[in-house]
Design a protein around this motif. Sequence first.
Motif, PDB file in Angstrom:
ATOM      1  N   SER A 250       0.830  -1.198   0.000  1.00  0.00           N
ATOM      2  CA  SER A 250       0.000   0.000   0.000  1.00  0.00           C
ATOM      3  C   SER A 250       0.866   1.251   0.000  1.00  0.00           C
ATOM      4  N   GLY A 251       1.992   1.149   0.708  1.00  0.00           N
ATOM      5  CA  GLY A 251       2.857   2.319   0.807  1.00  0.00           C
ATOM      6  C   GLY A 251       3.494   2.678  -0.511  1.00  0.00           C
ATOM      7  N   LEU A 304      -8.100   0.149   6.156  1.00  0.00           N
ATOM      8  CA  LEU A 304      -6.910   0.862   5.675  1.00  0.00           C
ATOM      9  C   LEU A 304      -6.754   0.692   4.171  1.00  0.00           C
ATOM     10  N   HIS A 307      -8.743   3.077   2.431  1.00  0.00           N
ATOM     11  CA  HIS A 307      -8.135   4.403   2.511  1.00  0.00           C
ATOM     12  C   HIS A 307      -7.018   4.576   1.500  1.00  0.00           C
ATOM     13  N   SER A 308      -6.392   3.466   1.121  1.00  0.00           N
ATOM     14  CA  SER A 308      -5.396   3.576   0.054  1.00  0.00           C
ATOM     15  C   SER A 308      -6.077   4.039  -1.218  1.00  0.00           C
ATOM     16  N   ASN A 311      -6.641   7.680  -0.973  1.00  0.00           N
ATOM     17  CA  ASN A 311      -5.447   8.508  -1.151  1.00  0.00           C
ATOM     18  C   ASN A 311      -4.939   8.492  -2.578  1.00  0.00           C
ATOM     19  N   HIS A 348       1.699   9.674   1.657  1.00  0.00           N
ATOM     20  CA  HIS A 348       0.885   8.464   1.799  1.00  0.00           C
ATOM     21  C   HIS A 348       1.755   7.254   2.049  1.00  0.00           C
ATOM     22  N   LYS A 352       0.686   5.575   5.473  1.00  0.00           N
ATOM     23  CA  LYS A 352      -0.035   4.328   5.262  1.00  0.00           C
ATOM     24  C   LYS A 352       0.788   3.130   5.708  1.00  0.00           C
ATOM     25  N   ILE A 395      -3.230  11.054   8.063  1.00  0.00           N
ATOM     26  CA  ILE A 395      -4.012  10.611   6.900  1.00  0.00           C
ATOM     27  C   ILE A 395      -5.305  11.408   6.777  1.00  0.00           C
TER      28      ILE A 395
END
Lengths: 667, 303
Positions: A250-251, A304, A307-308, A311, A348, A352, A395
């Motif tokens: 995700s990062g 989460l 949320h990725s 973002n 992010h 993240k 975030i």
Amino acid sequence: MNSLIIAVFILSWFTFAFSKKLSYWYVFVLELILWISTSYLAIHVLISGNDYISELISNFYFNPLTIKIDRLTAFFILLINFTSLSSYIYAKQYLQPYLKEKSRFNFSLHYFNFFLLNFAMLFVVMVSDAIGFLLAWELMSLSSFFLVIFESDKPNIIKTGIKYLVQMHIGYLFLVAGFVAVYFKTGIFGFEGIKHLIESTSLNYGLSSNFWLFILFFIGFGIKAGFFPLHSWLPHAHPAAPSHVSGLMSGIMIKMGIYGIIRILFNLPELDLSIGLFIFLISIFTGVFGVMSAIVQHDLKKLLAFHSIENIGIIGIGIGLGVLGEVYHQPAIAVLGWAGALLHIVNHSLFKSLLFYAAGSVYLKTHTRNLNKLGGLIKKMPFTAFAFLIGAIAISGIPPFNGFISEFIIYNGFFEGIKQSGLVFPMLMMFGVLALALIGGLAMFCFTKAFGVVFLGTARSNEASHAKEVGWSIKFAEILPIFWIVVIGLLPVYFFNFVNVILQNRFPLFPFKQIAITNSLKWVGVLGIILIVVIALFYAIRKLILKSKKVVYGPTWGCGYTAANASANQYNASSFAANFKRISNPVFVDLSSEIEYGDEEIFPEKKNFKTHVEDKLEFKLIVPIANTILKYVKKIAVLQTGKIQDYILYPLIFIIVMIVLTILNII
Amino acid sequence: MISFILILISAIFFPGIIAITKAKFSGRKAPSVLQPWFDIIRLSKKGSVFSTTTSIIFQISPVLNFVILIAVALIIPFTNKFPGIIHFQGDFLIFIYLLALGKFFLIIGALDVGSGFEGMGANREALYSMLAEPAFFMVIATLVLLTGNSSFSDMFSGLNLNLYSAILFVLLALYILVQFAMIESSRLPVDDPKTHLELTMIHEVMVLDNSGIDMAMVNIGNSLKFSIFGAIMANIILAIWPINLVLSILIFLVVELIFALLVGFLESFKARLKLIYNSQFILTISSIGVVLFLMILLLKNQL
């Protein structure tokens, strides 16, 4: 440097020769070499401003394999390396409980693929030739697939992994198609070819051919990045993967999709309005959709993951603003859009990965990701709670941390746009403001829920009440992103200037030194520092005052019901989202069941109910189509008889048909 | 600096004026205008009660919210001639987002108690303030559109509008701002501060477990919030019809006074909405904001 990179790649195959614990350190050494060598090159490029071009292998598939590092690539190399570093440090303790149950091969395979993923991502950004790029891209998908299915003995993990792999390959096909299209137009198979696309006046369905080409690439890269409606792998793969892998994927891994899109946009000779509008609108949709879906989740990692998506939407909004600014010949606005997008990529990747690490620590110590079984962890795991809180504030785009900085830059771009004359452009900018405001507010809603339910109040299950704090290596892995989150939040000017360095090649004539917002960012940073100090001061004063007063401690007032279980009375994740669910039905399918009592049920029996929502797009569109296809595919499966005679018969029939058709001059 | 002092002065009298208005309308004997402050002093002299469930979050959230409200008061200018103590391009963004930070901590502070009531209030506050945020953004965006400045310090100047459009703009903007302030401060029609049942509360139930000095800070924060929004309204009016300094200060205070009277008036004669309808109501305010923006955009292009 080149031979070093090739050497670590070859050496990495020996991971399988080491024991469970040693293979970790072996790969760590290889990773260190890779990180240092590539980061060195990247920093060198960033400082000197000259591209680094070097032939890695002279004959690779009849072509030389060259690595080319320009500033954009250098930027991504640093991000990849940093996220991999924190992720790998985190992995050590996270994988410890598996030491007994997993075999040596499992561990070696995991570490080996971790290395490969890092290696592949570096090559994705370094190689501009299509064959090399596509190979690296494929390597990235494959290695991350193996990382995702680490816990393959658990139900559904393999299924999720395959789903991921299939979707990645659909994207892959689009990428290949895109590169082939470019090859036919320019004769160059790779990103360089896009630069030579001759401006075609021909319009297909009212849109330029560049637009359609961009769409091809956008679908290919968008599946990786998780743009709506291509996101459906993301909320499944992230929870299934071990937490350090979720953090890494995700990062930074999904950002490879963003990298591809940026690279295409930077290489296209001319951007037209349709491309800008397309990115802008789809990103707004992605952002709002992602955060709306996130709110109703009660699996911490799934939350989460959504949320990725959100973002990615914000990054896309920034890119969209950049493109629109260029199309409308407003470089000042375009720079703000691009800079905001690039900085949000950094931000992010930091918060993240931090959030996934913290969520992983919770999972590690409580064995559950279900929000409704957690609670009160701030007392048991204070450091993890602190880390998660910082990530949550960041975030949500709230000062004084880094998430605010990138949104601030993008907002400023929008408000600059609103000042312009004309009707359409200010209106578009207004939609951007609305979208960002809505996304920001919703993200805050979601993270007050996530933080409040997981870390505050009373524990909702036995596991949560007996959790313990994580060890030092995980803490260290979390401190790494926290450090940058705070530094970017408090000293934003330097990082704004840093991303501007990348944009200098794109806007050679633009006076980067005179951007008005630099002054604002200084203020934002100073204000953040002052606020932290003043709050700490006031808190200390309050403590002093309280010392002289009578302070009483007691249980939370529960309306006099002392016998009832205190934790059952709390708001949980489902009830927190209930009022939001009522107004956001269009996004998802509610599969919650309700409790019904029979007419003659005087003494109610024990009842069960569930609260569960599914992504509407996936549930109503993808699943039915997939099921229909499956139905027909299964019918074809009658050919699979399992007899070798039949299998020899099929080619024979094929050859005969071919011969007959040739004789009849049909083919 | 002027604006900060004026905001503080208004904040001192604001809750008292609301209380007096409400008392008059309901036929009660009015309290002293400083009664809310006597309450605050009394509160700060008291000891505190903390739940054993709470952690540092609960303890820090009232302080943090209080400091932040003072900080955002520093950003508000007084007309375009006296900028706020903190001013830069895009300062209204940090204004909005600092308020959000304060709210973030109030909400998690409420969840920290681990009580169903607090959870209820926290959840409602989170939803409503999030839905209301776009409305405020739209008013700001309209001001940016009109003046071409994106800082509070210059935003309230050069509104070259003819009388009719000016009246139209002021009416709509003030309507949105009043409603936004009411939602932000959890007043009618979304929330009723004088309700007695926890199940129907929003803000009051969030701070149910705060006591002593914490409660005092929450209460000061509430009155500060009102006078800050009143200051923005006063600035809009002064931007349309600029006058000399003394009169401006007078107008500023009058606007704050009218705003306080209006809050008292609305609370005396309006009933609270059913909770279910709150989201629709708030979204309507936001969409009026969009209408305002588009209207001014069309007008601007026509001129």
